[in-house]
Design a protein around this motif. Structure first.
Motif, PDB file in Angstrom:
ATOM      1  N   ASP A 311       0.845  -1.196   0.000  1.00  0.00           N
ATOM      2  CA  ASP A 311       0.000   0.000   0.000  1.00  0.00           C
ATOM      3  C   ASP A 311       0.882   1.248   0.000  1.00  0.00           C
ATOM      4  N   GLU A 312       0.273   2.424  -0.009  1.00  0.00           N
ATOM      5  CA  GLU A 312       1.023   3.676  -0.096  1.00  0.00           C
ATOM      6  C   GLU A 312       1.964   3.852   1.090  1.00  0.00           C
ATOM      7  N   ALA A 313       1.464   3.491   2.290  1.00  0.00           N
ATOM      8  CA  ALA A 313       2.302   3.619   3.484  1.00  0.00           C
ATOM      9  C   ALA A 313       3.508   2.687   3.386  1.00  0.00           C
ATOM     10  N   ILE A 315       4.969   1.615   0.644  1.00  0.00           N
ATOM     11  CA  ILE A 315       5.894   2.128  -0.371  1.00  0.00           C
ATOM     12  C   ILE A 315       6.767   3.240   0.213  1.00  0.00           C
ATOM     13  N   LYS A 316       6.151   4.131   0.972  1.00  0.00           N
ATOM     14  CA  LYS A 316       6.914   5.206   1.608  1.00  0.00           C
ATOM     15  C   LYS A 316       7.914   4.643   2.615  1.00  0.00           C
ATOM     16  N   SER A 339      -0.575  -5.666  -5.103  1.00  0.00           N
ATOM     17  CA  SER A 339      -1.276  -4.581  -4.421  1.00  0.00           C
ATOM     18  C   SER A 339      -2.222  -5.124  -3.359  1.00  0.00           C
ATOM     19  N   LYS A 372       8.958   2.151 -10.457  1.00  0.00           N
ATOM     20  CA  LYS A 372       7.862   2.818  -9.752  1.00  0.00           C
ATOM     21  C   LYS A 372       7.617   4.218 -10.332  1.00  0.00           C
ATOM     22  N   LYS A 376       4.347   5.874 -12.734  1.00  0.00           N
ATOM     23  CA  LYS A 376       3.636   7.115 -12.393  1.00  0.00           C
ATOM     24  C   LYS A 376       3.862   8.208 -13.438  1.00  0.00           C
TER      25      LYS A 376
END
Length: 672
Positions: A311-313, A315-316, A339, A372, A376
């Motif tokens: 998830d986005e968290a 990935i960060k 995902s 990545k 985007k």
């Protein structure tokens, strides 16, 4: 528990300091000593030195020094008894222990009490998991596929759904309320009442690398309740979440064996991976990955597989983690998951063997980031492409091994279709980055010289920056006075250095120094030397290995311990003539060298006394011109004493010349 000097010395002689410290940092041998990045301060160039033969360490950057006991105390924040007890276990040395009464428990150190309360809490929660009240929690764990063996191995537990269940239990075991508060197990209300921090949760004990429980992670059983799903122990005297990796204690052997660690996000991920056979899985303890955690891991492996949620968290977290890991020197590989998936869900749905596919397909950090960013569309816009290139270049420059830089830049150029001019610009910006990094490193380095010493430059700096009460700078006369006051304490004479080093490092010379020539502090010149010598002579009566045990001596000041460390880490310097002669007849050489050095000190003391007397004579002669004739007796006495000292100086010089002449003849004899 009584810790005697005998127990201490047995520990110091039984354990290898290199083995102990290599559990914390990676030691590399250079010459006679081992070197590493200091575990007590942040640095880029190794300045932390460990002497295996002398059993001590010293950082030439921040100045810390000690033996294995002080290292255990400083790094793990232990008291002296705790450190000795821990090391005694490792050395197989038995120290008598017995059950403590309530009054004795109160006298224990805070750290000891905190660890005791945490262990008792873990035992209680584990027992509650098997009780009737823990049926739901046990069912949850078994539903996740965790075996009884895994549950026992990781000491999983259940905190009862009550406000004071743990409080009642710990009070029965004579733990004070204050200890529970300081251990982070209970919360204190404004009115002074306390209640259990963890209630109706599955408990994940957090171990340090030695296996001691230092905190807890806790998962809510009822997801419908509007509370945080996971909560963790707060910062305590034994738990700093930024320094602890969950599962490291259980994984370190497999990590060493395999050469890599699988780094995940959560407790459940670690347990699921271990259950599936991945015994080198670990996780950050409810926090983003930190330098301190990576420092702990670096002593076990040099490769990390980052397996964070897709998830986005996650990935960060991956980007933050890889930046720190690259800077530390790790080979970083990214495991890309579908995902919405995490290691726990993949293994439960597809099985442990299928998870290996994702491990095998792991990519390096640059491939991961470029893919990545491409997804985007960040590399199509010239501005975003340039921004991305600079970010990738910054990451590449973080890698300590510069030989890898060109390879990564080459890959970046190919994957991003860079022109030759763009590649040229990349290298220009790389040079700027490295220059700035070097300048920043140099600015952060400590100033040269002995840490903590007062010298002329220090006094001058104070004088230039500090004003007196009248608003004026300190005068030159005051500076000169200050220098005179500290100069004898600040610096050991070369002769003092040699004799102290012989006492510390050359056991064969001790009898010569102490018995044959009966060296005492009165023969030393500097105040620092006198104090160190006096203490070393005292310590020699208690222990023969003072080079290792002096750190524990309470009568030595920190300044004196620091100076002794410097003496031990500095090579004993003999004159070239003594070196030539020592190769032929060491025993004779040692005795004559000691005698010669002591004579030099006596000569220096005599010269100082002569200077004092000459000053007194001058002062008395000036008074004589103004006072009556009865003052002449004092002058006469001073002149008589001066003549006596001159005669004594003459005899000593004569003796020294005789020794030098004999040494020269012996050298010539052996050279033939």
């Amino acid at each position: 528990m009584e810790i005697t000097a005998e127990i201490r010395d047995r520990i110091l002689s039984s354990l290898d300091i290199v083995d102990i410290i290599s559990e914390v940092v990676q030691l590399n041998r250079k010459g006679a000593n081992y070197w590493a990045l200091c575990p007590f301060h942040s640095e880029k160039t190794p300045s932390f030195s460990v002497s295996a033969t002398k059993g001590i360490y010293k950082c030439f950057g921040c100045g810390v020094s000690g033996n294995i006991i002080t290292f255990q105390m400083e790094y793990y924040k232990m008291s002296y008894p705790e450190a000795v007890r821990e090391l005694a276990k490792r050395a197989g040395i038995h120290i008598e222990d017995r059950p403590l009464s309530p009054s004795e428990i109160e006298k224990q150190s805070k750290r000891d009490l905190t660890l005791g309360a945490l262990k008792a809490t873990s035992d209680y929660y584990h027992k509650m998991l098997k009780a009737t009240s823990g049926k739901e929690a046990l069912g949850y764990l078994r539903k996740r596929g965790f075996s009884d063996e895994l549950i026992t191995r990781f000491e999983l537990g259940y905190s009862p759904d009550a406000w004071d269940a743990l409080i009642v239990e710990l009070r029965k075991q004579n733990f004070a309320d204050l200890t529970m508060i300081e251990a982070g197990l209970v919360i204190e209300r404004d009115d002074g009442d306390i209640y259990d921090r963890f209630r109706n949760r599955v408990m994940f004990p957090i171990h340090d690398h030695l296996g001691k429980i230092v905190g807890f992670g806790a998962r809510l059983l009822d997801d419908e309740i509007k509370q945080a799903k996971y909560i963790n122990s707060p910062q305590t005297i034994v738990y700093d979440k930024s320094k602890v990796l969950y599962g490291l204690f259980h994984s370190k052997d497999e990590i060493r064996k395999s050469g890599f660690a699988i780094l995940t996000e959560g407790y459940a991920d670690v347990l699921t991976l271990h259950q599936a056979g991945y015994q080198n899985a670990i996780a950050s303890s409810g926090t983003s990955l930190t330098r301190e955690q990576l420092n702990s891991l670096f002593r076990y492996c040099k490769t990390i597989y980052l397996v964070f949620d897709a998830d986005e968290a996650g990935i960060k977290a991956t980007e933050r983690g890889l930046e720190l890991a690259l800077e530390q020197g790790f080979n970083v590989l990214i495991v890309e998951l579908p995902s919405g998936e995490d290691p726990d869900s993949i293994i439960r749905n597809l099985g442990g063997k299928n998870f290996q596919v994702y491990i095998d397909q792991a990519v390096n950090f640059l491939d991961y980031l470029i893919k990545k960013y491409s997804n985007k569309d960040l590399l199509k816009n010239p501005t975003e492409k340039a921004k991305s290139m600079r970010y990738f270049l910054e990451l590449i420059c973080k890698i300590p091994d510069r030989l890898q830089h060109d390879e990564y830049i080459k890959n970046m150029a190919q994957m991003m279709n860079l022109t030759s001019r763009q590649i040229e610009q990349v290298y220009k910006e790389k040079a700027i980055l490295e220059k700035n990094k070097t300048n920043l490193t140099n600015q952060s380095k400590p100033t040269s010289g002995n840490s903590g010493l007062i010298n002329k430059e220090t006094i001058r700096t104070i004088a230039e920056n500090k004003e007196s009460k009248e608003g004026k700078l300190i005068s030159d006369a005051e500076i000169k006075r200050d220098i005179n006051e500290i100069k004898f304490y600040d610096k050991l004479l070369p002769e003092e250095v040699l004799l102290l080093q012989l006492l510390l490092l050359e056991k064969d010379s001790r009898t010569i120094i102490t018995n044959v020539y009966n060296l005492t502090e009165e023969k030393f010149h500097s105040d620092l030397g006198k104090s160190i010598l006096k203490n070393l002579l005292r310590m020699l009566k208690e222990s023969s290995d003072i080079a290792k045990s002096y750190f524990d001596d309470e009568l030595l000041t920190q300044r004196e311990k620091q100076e002794i460390t410097n003496l031990i880490f500095t090579e004993v310097k003999f004159s070239e003539k003594w070196k030539e002669f020592s190769n032929r007849n060491t025993e004779v050489d040692m005795e004559r060298m000691v005698k010669d050095t002591i004579i030099r000190l006596e000569l220096l003391n005599i010269e100082n006394r002569l200077a004092e007397l000459q000053g007194k004579l001058l002062e008395n002669k000036q008074k004589c011109e103004e006072l009556a004739k009865n003052q002449k007796d004092e002058v006469s006495d001073a002149e008589e004493l001066l003549e006596k000292l001159k005669q004594e100086q003459h005899e000593l010089l004569k003796e020294q010349m005789e020794i030098s002449s004999k040494r020269k003849k012996l050298n010539q004899l052996f050279i033939r």
